[in-house]
Write an enzyme that holds these catalytic residues in place. Sequence first.
Site, short mmCIF file in Angstrom:
data_model
loop_
_atom_site.label_atom_id
_atom_site.label_comp_id
_atom_site.label_asym_id
_atom_site.label_seq_id
_atom_site.Cartn_x
_atom_site.Cartn_y
_atom_site.Cartn_z
N ASP A 9 0.88 -1.17 0.00
CA ASP A 9 0.00 0.00 0.00
C ASP A 9 0.92 1.22 0.00
O ASP A 9 1.66 1.45 0.96
CB ASP A 9 -0.86 -0.05 1.27
N ILE A 10 0.86 1.99 -1.06
CA ILE A 10 1.82 3.08 -1.23
C ILE A 10 1.69 4.14 -0.13
O ILE A 10 2.66 4.84 0.17
CB ILE A 10 1.68 3.71 -2.64
N ASP A 33 -5.61 7.32 -5.60
CA ASP A 33 -5.89 8.73 -5.29
C ASP A 33 -6.73 8.85 -4.01
O ASP A 33 -6.37 9.59 -3.08
CB ASP A 33 -6.64 9.33 -6.49
N TYR A 125 -8.21 3.89 -15.32
CA TYR A 125 -7.88 4.39 -16.66
C TYR A 125 -7.56 3.29 -17.67
O TYR A 125 -7.29 3.57 -18.84
CB TYR A 125 -6.76 5.43 -16.59
N1 AR6 Z 1 -1.17 1.43 -3.20
C1 AR6 Z 1 -0.62 1.06 -4.37
N2 AR6 Z 1 -1.34 0.86 -5.50
C2 AR6 Z 1 -2.67 1.05 -5.41
C3 AR6 Z 1 -3.33 1.44 -4.22
C4 AR6 Z 1 -2.51 1.63 -3.07
N3 AR6 Z 1 -3.01 2.03 -1.89
N4 AR6 Z 1 -4.66 1.55 -4.46
C5 AR6 Z 1 -4.86 1.23 -5.77
N5 AR6 Z 1 -3.67 0.91 -6.34
P1 AR6 Z 1 -6.03 3.83 -10.15
P2 AR6 Z 1 -5.57 5.22 -12.70
C6 AR6 Z 1 -3.38 0.51 -7.72
O1 AR6 Z 1 -7.40 3.46 -10.58
O2 AR6 Z 1 -5.82 3.97 -13.47
C7 AR6 Z 1 -8.86 7.79 -9.59
O3 AR6 Z 1 -10.23 7.88 -9.32
C8 AR6 Z 1 -4.54 -0.02 -8.56
O4 AR6 Z 1 -4.80 -1.38 -8.23
O5 AR6 Z 1 -5.83 4.29 -8.76
O6 AR6 Z 1 -4.40 6.09 -13.09
C9 AR6 Z 1 -8.25 9.12 -9.97
O7 AR6 Z 1 -8.86 10.20 -9.31
C10 AR6 Z 1 -3.97 0.13 -9.96
O8 AR6 Z 1 -3.13 -0.97 -10.29
O9 AR6 Z 1 -5.38 4.97 -11.12
C11 AR6 Z 1 -8.49 9.16 -11.45
O10 AR6 Z 1 -9.79 9.63 -11.74
C12 AR6 Z 1 -3.09 1.39 -9.86
O11 AR6 Z 1 -2.96 1.65 -8.46
C13 AR6 Z 1 -8.35 7.72 -11.87
O12 AR6 Z 1 -8.69 6.95 -10.72
C14 AR6 Z 1 -3.69 2.62 -10.52
O13 AR6 Z 1 -5.11 2.55 -10.43
C15 AR6 Z 1 -6.94 7.38 -12.26
O14 AR6 Z 1 -6.90 6.07 -12.76
#
Ligand code: AR6
Length: 190
Positions: A9-10, A33, A125
């Site tokens: 978890d980042i 986010d 995304y």
């Molecule tokens: N630690 C590490 N990785 C994570 C965590 C965490 N705590 N939580 C999720 N991930 P995403 P995007 C992973 O959807 O595709 C948001 O609503 C997740 O499993 O967070 O760039 C923003 O506001 C995935 O592999 O980002 C934008 O509207 C990765 O992080 C939109 O989502 C990225 O998933 C951005 O979408």
Amino acid sequence: MRIEAVVGDITTEKVDAIVNAANSTLLGGGGVDGAIHRAAGPGLLDACQKVRDTELPDGLPVGRAVATPGFDLPAAWVIHTVGPNLHAGEDDPALLRACFDSSLELAIQLGCTGIALPAVSAGVYGWPIARVAEIAVAAARAVERLARTDPDAVGSLELIRFVLSSKGNHEAFARELARTKRDRSAQKLD
Ligand code: AR6
């Protein structure tokens, strides 16, 4: 330069900067986010609002990065970047590469020793994790090369850590790290 991939978890990373996969509004969302905003506390949203009110009235463009303090996070900084949204037709790999490049560049400018990055664009995304891994690791390898050829250009940066939310995503990054390491040793033999 150490480049690594871990499952985790980042928001719990004890590095100088963590990267947020934000959206252009910078005002929060789901996925990583949402997790970062929850863990950082309300100060983060206030800081993002301030960035919007001052330097970025139209929002953060895809591929760019901007930093705020980390507030209640262990990390001193949050570097917000906006990945391309494949579901909206944003399929240019150069835009995703720009996210990683600009985030790493900003960490260097901030004097960071360590940075943790998620798989930007691999969630909501919709980019395939293997593609994200390929692009993200290429960006990290470029910084690693720069550290060898021009150490001053990378400042204090010593650690680039990819933090992945699942074993499957971690495997994609681990495979790409191994592949690019092999490529580099093959080049040395040429
Ligand atoms: N630690 C590490 N990785 C994570 C965590 C965490 N705590 N939580 C999720 N991930 P995403 P995007 C992973 O959807 O595709 C948001 O609503 C997740 O499993 O967070 O760039 C923003 O506001 C995935 O592999 O980002 C934008 O509207 C990765 O992080 C939109 O989502 C990225 O998933 C951005 O979408």
